[in-house]
Design an enzyme around this catalytic site. Structure first.
Site, PDB file in Angstrom:
ATOM      1  N   THR A 247      48.836  44.507  40.432  1.00  0.00           N
ATOM      2  CA  THR A 247      49.075  43.125  39.977  1.00  0.00           C
ATOM      3  C   THR A 247      50.016  43.134  38.787  1.00  0.00           C
ATOM      4  O   THR A 247      49.945  44.027  37.938  1.00  0.00           O
ATOM      5  CB  THR A 247      47.739  42.423  39.626  1.00  0.00           C
ATOM      6  OG1 THR A 247      46.991  42.250  40.835  1.00  0.00           O
ATOM      7  CG2 THR A 247      47.947  41.036  39.030  1.00  0.00           C
TER       8      THR A 247
ATOM      9  N   PHE B  99      51.359  41.158  35.482  1.00  0.00           N
ATOM     10  CA  PHE B  99      50.985  40.141  34.489  1.00  0.00           C
ATOM     11  C   PHE B  99      52.167  39.931  33.546  1.00  0.00           C
ATOM     12  O   PHE B  99      52.859  40.902  33.197  1.00  0.00           O
ATOM     13  CB  PHE B  99      49.805  40.625  33.646  1.00  0.00           C
ATOM     14  CG  PHE B  99      48.525  40.851  34.423  1.00  0.00           C
ATOM     15  CD1 PHE B  99      47.556  39.866  34.504  1.00  0.00           C
ATOM     16  CD2 PHE B  99      48.289  42.063  35.060  1.00  0.00           C
ATOM     17  CE1 PHE B  99      46.376  40.073  35.199  1.00  0.00           C
ATOM     18  CE2 PHE B  99      47.111  42.284  35.763  1.00  0.00           C
ATOM     19  CZ  PHE B  99      46.151  41.295  35.833  1.00  0.00           C
TER      20      PHE B  99
HETATM   21  O1  LIG Z   1      39.908  37.492  37.445  1.00  0.00           O
HETATM   22  C1  LIG Z   1      40.460  38.419  36.815  1.00  0.00           C
HETATM   23  O2  LIG Z   1      39.846  39.420  36.409  1.00  0.00           O
HETATM   24  C2  LIG Z   1      41.896  38.334  36.544  1.00  0.00           C
HETATM   25  O3  LIG Z   1      42.377  38.859  35.585  1.00  0.00           O
HETATM   26  C3  LIG Z   1      42.760  37.701  37.609  1.00  0.00           C
HETATM   27  C4  LIG Z   1      42.963  38.725  38.684  1.00  0.00           C
HETATM   28  C5  LIG Z   1      42.181  38.698  39.823  1.00  0.00           C
HETATM   29  C6  LIG Z   1      42.378  39.674  40.802  1.00  0.00           C
HETATM   30  C7  LIG Z   1      43.308  40.658  40.623  1.00  0.00           C
HETATM   31  C8  LIG Z   1      44.080  40.683  39.468  1.00  0.00           C
HETATM   32  C9  LIG Z   1      43.909  39.703  38.497  1.00  0.00           C
END
Ligand SMILES: O=C(O)C(=O)Cc1ccccc1
Length: 429
Positions: free
Chosen positions: A297, A299
């Protein structure tokens, strides 16, 4: 990676040669300062004290407390004022900040849009706001970007972004895309609605676990709860491991685990990280349940002030633009060569519904009125706005667009990839 603020020493300010540039944001031309040639940073001037006060007033009308801090005084951006050798300084017109927030509760509780409580400021720590409770992936992303950070958990992304605008936090974490399921819907649009700048990116391997109360069996699960992205990322594996379970979306992964633990929910599992299991006393029923083991992912880190990474190290910039009305996707034929001819790699391009005008009514050849979708485009390219070629590319792009906003210029995450561990489960019957 910090922007300079009004307290920047004069010898650094002299590095900056302000040159006016114009960019359009909601029909308003904005001037900004940069190093050599034009850079387009809408709202690049930061917030005024008056803005801060009026925002507080709006929030406090719904709220419980938004007190002026007691205790320490000083500029809450103290950390942000330090000079990062990787950045080109930017002049800002940011005004003096309000004094610093007061003592906070022992355990960080999520900030809500309707309840903003003061948090402490430590000299050496950046306060980083993210959606979720402790254990959320966004928190791990914040730690990777700012190892000495102070966590400001928020119940919604909107609250995290507002926390930065209101100076309750210094950075906000925004998940924007995932290697398995693509872009997180709406998160770039959120950037358009806020006066924040992208100042960093973090790419995190996401290794999901299935967590439940100790003693829970996989075959007894009736419900799996998590953040929608996590549910999508594990869809096939969950269908195989617990076909009888329904899925339910909640705000964040760690919040799902906390909910199970706090309410003693049997037969319910959360998709979250292994660290979350430790934090909330849950058992890991299965480890590495994402459908693709290289699940990653991305960010973005957001701040009130933009940065411009120095040339000579890998950087990215993100922009959004809208075609001149009626030109639609034809704008891409003009915009893409502006980068290609300057040897600037594009790393991402995406269309989004136009944030203000998603549908346009058009008369067709038969005299009927039909509906057309109107799009904006989001584009990431591999160059810093400190580079003349990037500045020139945007000067050209501006000619073909009715709206252009630089979301930010930031160092690329160059962390080497390491292979993830394989999936395992305690109870596969
Ligand atoms: O819900 C979380 O922990 C987040 O940070 C959002 C997320 C959810 C799934 C994968 C990566 C980030």
């Amino acid at each position: 990676m910090q922007a300079l603020s009004p307290s920047t020493p004069n010898n650094l300010k002299s590095l900056v040669r302000p040159a006016p540039a114009r960019a359009w944001m909601g029909g308003r031309a904005v001037r900004c300062a940069f190093r050599s040639d034009p850079v387009y940073f809408p709202n690049g001037v930061g917030h005024s004290h008056a803005d801060w006060q009026s925002s507080c007033a709006i929030l406090s009308s719904k709220v419980l407390s938004l007190e002026q801090p007691a205790g320490k005084s000083g500029h809450p951006d103290r950390v942000a004022d330090r000079v990062d050798p990787n950045l080109v300084p930017i002049e800002t017109k940011d005004s003096p900040a309000p004094s610093v927030p007061a003592p906070a509760p022992q355990t960080p509780k999520p900030i809500s849009l309707f309840k903003i409580t003061p948090v402490p400021v430590h000299d050496s720590q950046l306060r980083v706001a993210y959606q979720g409770v402790p254990g959320a992936y966004a928190e791990a992303a914040a730690e990777k970007a700012y190892p000495n950070f102070e966590a400001i958990p928020c119940d919604q992304l909107e609250a995290a972004l507002q926390a930065v605008e209101l100076r309750i936090a210094d950075r906000a974490v925004l998940p924007v895309e995932n290697s398995l399921v693509g872009s997180t819907p709406g998160n770039y649009d959120l950037l358009l609605r806020h006066r924040l700048h992208v100042v960093g990116e973090v790419q995190m391997p996401v290794h999901h676990c299935l967590l439940a109360l100790p003693g829970t069996r996989l075959k007894c699960l009736s419900r799996v709860i998590s953040h929608p992205q996590a549910l999508w990322q594990c869809e096939h594996t969950i269908r195989r491991l617990a076909p009888q379970a329904t899925r339910e979306a909640v705000n964040d992964t760690a919040g799902a685990a906390e909910f199970i633990a706090e309410n003693g929910l049997q037969h319910v599992a959360a998709i979250a990280s292994a660290r979350t299991a430790e934090l909330y006393g849950l058992q890991v029923l299965a480890n590495g349940i994402q459908d693709d083991c290289s699940n990653m992912t991305r960010f973005l880190m957001l701040a009130r002030e933009p940065i411009i990474p120095r040339t000579g190290r890998p950087s990215k910039s993100s922009i959004m633009f809208a075609p001149i009305e009626g030109e639609g996707a034809a704008v891409l034929f003009k915009v893409l060569p502006a980068f290609a001819f300057r040897n600037i790699n594009l790393t991402k391009i995406e269309s989004r519904p136009h944030w203000k005008r998603p549908i346009r009514l058009v008369d067709d050849a038969n005299g009927r009125t039909v509906k057309h979708f109107e799009y904006m485009f989001h584009l990431d390219f591999q160059a810093s706005m400190a580079e003349v070629r990037a500045q020139n590319a945007l000067t050209e792009v501006q000619e073909y667009t009715s709206f252009l906003r630089v979301l930010g210029s930031y160092p690329m995450d160059m962390t080497p990839w390491s292979p993830p561990p394989p999936m395992s489960s305690v109870d596969s019957d």
